[in-house]
Write a protein that holds these residues in place. Sequence first.
Motif, mmCIF file in Angstrom:
data_model
loop_
_atom_site.group_PDB
_atom_site.id
_atom_site.type_symbol
_atom_site.label_atom_id
_atom_site.label_comp_id
_atom_site.label_asym_id
_atom_site.label_seq_id
_atom_site.Cartn_x
_atom_site.Cartn_y
_atom_site.Cartn_z
ATOM 1 N N ASN A 99 0.862 -1.184 0.000
ATOM 2 C CA ASN A 99 0.000 0.000 0.000
ATOM 3 C C ASN A 99 0.897 1.233 0.000
ATOM 4 N N LYS A 100 0.864 2.009 -1.092
ATOM 5 C CA LYS A 100 1.753 3.164 -1.237
ATOM 6 C C LYS A 100 1.495 4.226 -0.177
ATOM 7 N N ASP A 101 0.270 4.262 0.361
ATOM 8 C CA ASP A 101 -0.064 5.265 1.375
ATOM 9 C C ASP A 101 0.720 5.044 2.667
ATOM 10 N N PHE A 102 1.170 3.787 2.891
ATOM 11 C CA PHE A 102 1.955 3.516 4.100
ATOM 12 C C PHE A 102 3.249 4.320 4.084
ATOM 13 N N TRP A 103 3.954 4.302 2.933
ATOM 14 C CA TRP A 103 5.200 5.064 2.810
ATOM 15 C C TRP A 103 4.944 6.557 2.970
ATOM 16 N N LYS A 104 3.883 7.048 2.347
ATOM 17 C CA LYS A 104 3.567 8.477 2.439
ATOM 18 C C LYS A 104 3.260 8.884 3.872
ATOM 19 N N GLY A 105 2.781 7.931 4.655
ATOM 20 C CA GLY A 105 2.427 8.252 6.032
ATOM 21 C C GLY A 105 3.607 8.280 6.980
ATOM 22 N N ILE A 106 4.790 7.834 6.529
ATOM 23 C CA ILE A 106 5.987 7.879 7.389
ATOM 24 C C ILE A 106 6.523 9.309 7.418
ATOM 25 N N GLN A 107 6.493 9.934 8.559
ATOM 26 C CA GLN A 107 6.904 11.333 8.681
ATOM 27 C C GLN A 107 8.383 11.500 9.020
ATOM 28 N N ASN A 108 8.945 10.552 9.741
ATOM 29 C CA ASN A 108 10.330 10.670 10.201
ATOM 30 C C ASN A 108 11.297 10.128 9.148
ATOM 31 N N PRO A 109 12.203 10.962 8.584
ATOM 32 C CA PRO A 109 13.176 10.483 7.590
ATOM 33 C C PRO A 109 14.075 9.372 8.109
ATOM 34 N N VAL A 110 14.309 9.338 9.424
ATOM 35 C CA VAL A 110 15.133 8.271 10.001
ATOM 36 C C VAL A 110 14.487 6.913 9.754
ATOM 37 N N ASP A 111 13.162 6.852 9.918
ATOM 38 C CA ASP A 111 12.441 5.601 9.681
ATOM 39 C C ASP A 111 12.451 5.238 8.202
ATOM 40 N N LYS A 112 12.374 6.259 7.326
ATOM 41 C CA LYS A 112 12.429 5.999 5.882
ATOM 42 C C LYS A 112 13.793 5.430 5.492
ATOM 43 N N LYS A 113 14.848 6.019 6.041
ATOM 44 C CA LYS A 113 16.197 5.556 5.730
ATOM 45 C C LYS A 113 16.384 4.115 6.183
ATOM 46 N N ARG A 114 15.928 3.796 7.391
ATOM 47 C CA ARG A 114 16.069 2.441 7.911
ATOM 48 C C ARG A 114 15.288 1.441 7.059
ATOM 49 N N LEU A 115 14.069 1.809 6.663
ATOM 50 C CA LEU A 115 13.242 0.915 5.870
ATOM 51 C C LEU A 115 13.854 0.645 4.499
#
Length: 529
Positions: free
Chosen positions: A491-507
Amino acid sequence: MDAADFESWGYARVSTDEQAQDKDALLKQMQRLRDTGVSKIFFDIDKRTKHDRKGLLKLIKAVQELPAHHKVKFLTFTRIDRVAASQVIFYKLISELQKKKIKPIALDDPFDLDSVGGELTVDIRLDVAKHEVKMLGLRIRKERELRRKEKKSNFYAPFGYKVKADKYVFNNDPCICLLETKQELSVVEVGQLVVKTFYQVGSCTQTAKSLNELFGITSKCADKYVKKSGHYSIDEDDSLTQKTIKKKIDEKSYAGLRYPYSGLRWTATGIRDWLTNPVLAGGTPYGTLNENGSKKSFDDIGVFWNTHDDQTLITFQQHQEIKAIIRGNRKNSWASHGNSDPQKLNIFQGLIVCAQCHARFVKVATYQSRRDNRFKSYYQCTYYLKNGMCQHKTAITNFELEDQIVDFLVKEAERIAVLGEQPSTPTTDSKELLELRSQLQTLESIPGNNPAIETAKEELRLQIIELLDSDERTSHAQLISRERIIAAFRNKDFWKGIQNPVDKKRLLRECIMCAVVNEGKVVEVRLRV
């Protein structure tokens, strides 16, 4: 033509080993060029296999910048292999010389590129030079394999140790004196302090910060850690002395050098690499590099244990515990980033690869939009920026990277989910595992009780166990990555809902190995499955 009507340039090179054995080796080569009437000499102290030598690149650039009507008629060097051991870099230089009608001259092995036979001769000489390099590399590789087979130490010891009689021993040399307590610490005692501090603060970043504060080392990089670029050329008026050469080369930087050739300035990466080094727990590591020369993860390197049990800083249990703490810290933003602004975090660090030269992309600029306050970053190929060896100059933004990578992962999540519903096929043993089992079976078929054979059989059993553990970890990691991709990107909305760049980098790091970019487009995303 009168000698005053034209000018001759030169190029000299010695390897670092040659210069170490004879400090005047480069000066002698330069003097030979001067004796032929050369006015300006470009030079390097580096390997012939290295393409991005400072002096050679400055020579090529200087030739390119010559005006249409210039006085330079000759480029002189002693031998072809002083220029390069590769046809690519040699003919790159020759191409630029031909454009400016400059004739190359080799004093010790003359050649003529105007004839077919002359060009063939040059190709053969370059191939011979390339073969010599390969044979030297093979000899070094065989020596390392022999040391590994005999379970000897590596040539260099980590901080806290030194190598004595091919074995790691504690380094008890004096290291530092703390002014506040008037306490003198040896190298190994500083190592013990690092371990103690890590257990107190719980992360590599905070350990580095605490040690730097204790030793009075500021966060601002000192002048000795700043590398200042040199000219790598000698003019006609310059005297040929060691002092002149020292002024013309890069001013020595202590960044990246290990103690005692540098100070005690600690970094989070340095702390992590040191703490996870098996030497501290009585093991000798091997196979620490990937095929492309990059470092392997501390979970993937091979280790011969119990090679120096009487000289350990930590126990095997502490070694495993420290690695577990570091793995856990990857999920905690406080442990790796402290109080820095997470919005400026580079979530694509080390993940973007150039499709043309396979070098990494780096962030070259960041701007904050006044309209929505978002940070827009631009990424370009390292080799294009550093030395122009790659022609891929097109930049790509973080927004373009994010959109294209996420779109790819969304499609992959759908595909993997479908594959996951199908029955899995049984895995087959690797070629290396089959070979080890075959060797063990051969030894077990030998009658009698020979101690040497029993030792060999035990070593083979240990290698089989390590390989099975490694395969099991790899399979488990791949399974986790598959599940993570499905959960996060179906679900692409899950990625859009991540606000913290640290969590995006880890994922991203947990899902992909790299993304390949060509002319502003992501052409391939390599997954960890």
